[in-house]
Design an enzyme around this catalytic site. Structure first.
Site, PDB file in Angstrom:
ATOM      1  N   TYR A  80       0.789  -1.142  -0.057  1.00  0.00           N
ATOM      2  CA  TYR A  80       0.023  -0.034   0.018  1.00  0.00           C
ATOM      3  C   TYR A  80       1.024   1.197  -0.138  1.00  0.00           C
ATOM      4  CZ  TYR A  80      -3.728   3.067   1.027  1.00  0.00           C
ATOM      5  OH  TYR A  80      -4.839   4.028   0.880  1.00  0.00           O
ATOM      6  N   THR A 133     -11.048  17.031 -24.641  1.00  0.00           N
ATOM      7  CA  THR A 133     -12.658  16.814 -24.018  1.00  0.00           C
ATOM      8  C   THR A 133     -12.530  16.926 -22.263  1.00  0.00           C
ATOM      9  OG1 THR A 133     -12.205  14.635 -24.329  1.00  0.00           O
ATOM     10  CG2 THR A 133     -13.890  15.642 -25.588  1.00  0.00           C
TER      11      THR A 133
END
Ligand code: PLP
Length: 482
Positions: A80, A133
């Site tokens: 992690y 976009t």
């Protein structure tokens, strides 16, 4: 690396790789393709790949991976926090992009979200060569607006300007003077300007932008999603840089920017993205948003395997043999079509071949979505899926009116090292048939129109039975349904 020369033939874009893993393709009959169009609302985003022969929708996440990338994925250090895979990526970013502070994100638009959130206040203006976009959506989301400052001939379909992605420096200065530098948080330059046909900017233009940015004390942000291809075209087209390596050119580009961000889906691997800078103050302003939106600072929403592939993929963008394959295939396809009179964006850019639907479908009104209609017709007669880059890709304005696009393009993306030359020849062959029968292409109308990013989810229907008529003609001409 020198290009291979051929005896008596014109140049052939030769693949400098071999294929070792293959994936079978199906070419379903035209009757099935017509049914698939109706099921998908004549929107190529809504097609299922089982009905698609050559998928030329996008280069996003579809480039071929190398053996070295796949090998690196096996060494992933799953953790992690503090994963060694992350540090390897950070080192690759510093080596290739020349920036020591790096924030990982799950894809390019996440970088745009973090940058817009951090630097844009309501009423700000962001000057740029041209929008993408997702960049536009995030800038407006945080109350900003964009100013597109391309040179005058950038939107001319057939041009000889090698750098249609250049920003117009006079327009840039005027824009800053007009709006006040305090309302211009940054200038955005997009490498290989995606929506106008994958057109590059030059180093000399970027240097001029840097001078303007310094004069007014404004940040320069580089969207580097397609930096490798832009660098390759600089090497091909900008005299001063012909003798330099890809590494020199890419470093020069990133050195000129305060902040560099990218979609790794285009740049290096199949997922992910990042933001990097040498300015600690900028890094610190954005840092907290990564755990908030993405994930911990050493994975940013990406899988650790993907991070390994990205590190290797970033270094591979420095290999001219690798990076040149897609632009060289595109050049081949563009010249093949142009030589037969089909209107395509010239000069050939990167990312894909861009066809001018305004000319091809000049008998269809823009209000019936010429580029969307061309995309549907081309899928019908070839099984090839392209992408509409025109008014369907635009959003309605606040009053609900259509905002008609400057260009109505059908983009046929050529992801890196995915297609063979015979497949590219098939693309050209089917497009020539369609061009000869262009009068048969009819219009489209929306039957379901979401208010945000309608090009993804929207559904349309033909305005007449033109697809059925086209299918019948195709079957007569080819005596077959494939
Ligand atoms: C694709 C792309 C993005 C957005 O990246 P995603 O990974 O699709 O979110 C931003 N800018 C450019 C120039 C792109 O091509």
């Amino acid at each position: 690396m020198g290009k291979i020369k051929f005896y008596k033939t014109e140049s052939i874009p030769l693949e400098l790789h071999k294929v070792r893993i293959v994936q079978k393709l199906n070419l379903v009959p035209i009757e099935r393709r017509l049914a698939a169009l109706y099921e998908g609302g004549f929107n190529t985003f809504q097609l299922s790949t089982k009905d698609v022969f050559l998928d030329m929708l996008t280069d996003s996440g579809t480039n071929a991976m190398s053996d070295n990338q796949l090998a690196a994925m096996m060494q992933a250090d799953d953790a992690y926090a503090g994963s060694q895979s992350f540090y390897r990526l950070q080192t690759a970013v510093e080596e290739v992009l020349g920036k020591k502070y790096f924030l990982p994100v799950h894809q390019g638009r996440a970088a745009e979200n973090i940058i817009s959130n951090t630097f844009i206040k309501k009423g700000d203006v962001i000057p740029m060569n041209y929008h993408f976009t997702t960049a536009l959506a995030h800038i407006t989301q945080y109350g900003g607006r964009i100013a597109e400052l391309l040179c005058d001939d950038a939107l001319v379909i057939k041009s000889e300007n090698p750098f249609k992605g250049n920003i117009d420096i006079d327009k840039l200065i005027a824009c800053i003077e007009e709006n006040g530098k305090e309302n211009v948080p940054f200038i955005r330059m997009e490498a290989s300007t995606n929506l106008i046909g994958g057109q590059p900017f030059s180093i000399s233009n970027l240097m001029d932008v840097r001078r303007v940015a310094d004069k007014y004390g404004i940040m320069l942000v580089l969207d580097a999603s397609l930096i490798g291809e832009n660098a390759y075209l600089i090497k091909q087209r900008e005299k001063e840089w012909q003798e330099n390596t890809m590494a020199d050119i890419m470093k020069m580009m990133t050195n000129l920017a305060d902040l560099v961000y990218f979609s790794a889906r285009k740049l290096s691997s199949s997922r992910g993205g990042g933001i990097c800078t040498n300015r600690r103050d900028l890094y610190l302003k954005m840092e907290a948003l990564v755990p908030l939106f993405e994930g911990f600072l050493t994975y940013g929403g990406m899988s650790i395997r993907e991070i390994e592939a990205m590190a290797v993929g970033l270094r591979e963008t420095l290999d001219e043999d690798m990076i040149s394959q897609s632009p060289d295939f595109i050049k081949y396809l563009v010249h093949e079509l142009d030589s037969k009179g089909v209107p395509v964006v010239m000069p050939a850019g990167v990312l894909g071949c861009h066809l001018d639907a305004m000319q091809i479908c000049s008998h269809v009104p823009q209000s019936e979505y010429q580029a969307g209609a061309l995309a549907a017709a081309f899928y019908l007669i070839s099984g090839i899926r392209g992408m509409e880059r025109g008014s369907i890709s635009n959003q309605r304005d606040e009053a609900g009116n259509e905002t008609w696009a400057d260009m109505e393009l059908l983009r046929l993306a050529v992801p890196r090292r995915v297609f063979t030359l015979s497949q590219i020849k098939y693309v050209a062959d089917r497009m020539l048939w369609l061009y000869d029968h262009r009068e048969m292409i009819g219009g489209l109308k929306f039957t379901y129109e979401p208010s945000v990013l309608r090009f993804f989810m929207g559904k349309l229907a033909p305005t007449s039975d033109w697809p059925e008529k086209m299918m019948a003609k195709f079957r007569r001409d080819f005596q077959d349904s494939l």
